[in-house]
Write an enzyme that holds these catalytic residues in place. Structure first.
Site, mmCIF file in Angstrom:
data_model
loop_
_atom_site.group_PDB
_atom_site.id
_atom_site.type_symbol
_atom_site.label_atom_id
_atom_site.label_comp_id
_atom_site.label_asym_id
_atom_site.label_seq_id
_atom_site.Cartn_x
_atom_site.Cartn_y
_atom_site.Cartn_z
ATOM 1 N N TYR A 177 -6.843 50.319 -5.568
ATOM 2 C CA TYR A 177 -6.668 51.725 -5.939
ATOM 3 C C TYR A 177 -6.936 52.649 -4.756
ATOM 4 O O TYR A 177 -6.125 53.527 -4.440
ATOM 5 C CB TYR A 177 -7.594 52.082 -7.106
ATOM 6 N N LYS A 181 -4.347 55.202 -2.590
ATOM 7 C CA LYS A 181 -4.501 56.651 -2.498
ATOM 8 C C LYS A 181 -4.650 57.118 -1.055
ATOM 9 O O LYS A 181 -4.196 58.209 -0.694
ATOM 10 C CB LYS A 181 -5.695 57.098 -3.347
#
Length: 323
Positions: A177, A181
């Site tokens: 994750y 990002k």
């Protein structure tokens, strides 16, 4: 200018595309845009969930025009879906803005790959949006539009350098994750540099929603239906958390405020919650070497080379300044 996220400027005549429109931040961004008079292309992977979200907007914004929203099936993890959706949007003409919001937040415990063979979190959050931005660039240039990439506070907490963005080795859900990002934000800033250098009248901005949770968000049938237990847990974090409705504020401001400039980073006032303001992005997301490397990775993985010269020509033909 003074900005009131609860009362946006008139957006009548504007057309925006929001990815991941069926729930969470994407849904509330759509609702806020519709309330201000914009027409929104609401995109999502699942037709039924998209229909539920559009029905919710009709209920909650009863004075909106009948055609205030339009459905678009789009799965950012699937490059064929991205190309198909973008072709449909380009056929409509100019596009005032695109909110690159869709994404995997709760990554799988074990590494998974997409139909294109890419790690699913990186593909959904970063690669698909890079490809969509390139595919829609001329349509955005025709309207001197804007693209907004959705970042995360996590990039400051654990700023992993995505030297292995596909995580062929050392996969973990959290790392997948955060790396996705970092990549998303770095690509957003790099996009602005390349657009400026090529004189393309499109701005690229990055924004983040702070710490926005479903349990502090209004209950909406088919969109947000948290359990009592989730409400209880999320309300224990009231000092740091906010609703997804409020989390959409920085995203919408970054997309629509005429005073926002390309290359800026926007987020909640305190970092985790509050009214939108300019912020400072994590150092790694602003690293030129990291950004250049990730741009090459995205270009090779998707096969999409941004048509900068064609977009500059499209913008020049319209004779309008950048957004």
């Amino acid at each position: 200018m003074t900005w009131d996220p609860r009362s946006l400027p008139d957006l009548a005549g504007r057309v925006y595309l929001v990815t991941g429109s069926n729930a969470g931040l994407g849904y509330f961004a759509c609702e806020q845009l519709v309330r201000a008079g914009a027409r929104v292309l609401m995109s999502a992977r699942h037709p039924n969930r998209l229909s539920a979200a559009r029905a919710a907007i009709r209920r909650r914004v009863p004075d909106a025009a009948a055609d205030a929203t339009e459905p678009l099936i789009l799965d950012t993890s699937n490059l064929a879906s991205v190309r198909s959706a973008a072709a449909s949007v380009r056929g409509r003409g100019g596009l005032d803005g695109v909110l690159l919001n869709a994404g995997v937040v709760h990554a799988p415990k074990e590494r998974e790959t997409t139909i294109d063979g890419h790690e699913v979190v990186f593909a959904t959050n970063a690669l698909g949006h890079y490809a969509l931005g390139g595919e829609l660039l001329t349509a955005l240039a025709e309207a001197s539009g804007r693209m907004v990439w959705v970042g995360s506070m996590s990039t400051s907490l654990t700023p992993y350098d995505p030297v292995d963005p596909q995580l062929a080795d050392g996969y973990s859900a959290w790392r997948a994750y955060v790396q996705s990002k970092v990549a998303t934000m770095a690509l957003g800033f790099e996009a602005d540099r390349r657009l400026r250098a090529a004189d393309v009248p499109v701005t690229s901005v990055v924004a983040h929603p702070g710490y926005s949770t479903g349990g502090r968000t209004p209950g909406i049938v088919g969109v947000n239906e948290p359990s009592r237990a989730k409400r209880f847990r999320d309300n224990l974090q009231a000092l740091a958390a906010q609703s997804k409705e409020h989390g959409a504020w920085p995203l919408v401001r970054a997309l629509t405020d005429p005073d926002v400039e390309g290359g800026e980073f926007w987020g909640p006032r305190t970092g985790s919650r509050g009214e939108p303001r300019r912020a400072t992005a994590a150092k790694i997301t602003r690293d030129l070497e990291v950004a250049s490397r990730l741009w090459e990775v995205a270009q090779a993985a998707t096969g999409v080379r941004w048509p900068l010269a064609a977009a500059a020509a499209a913008g020049a033909a319209k004779g309008r300044p950048a957004a």
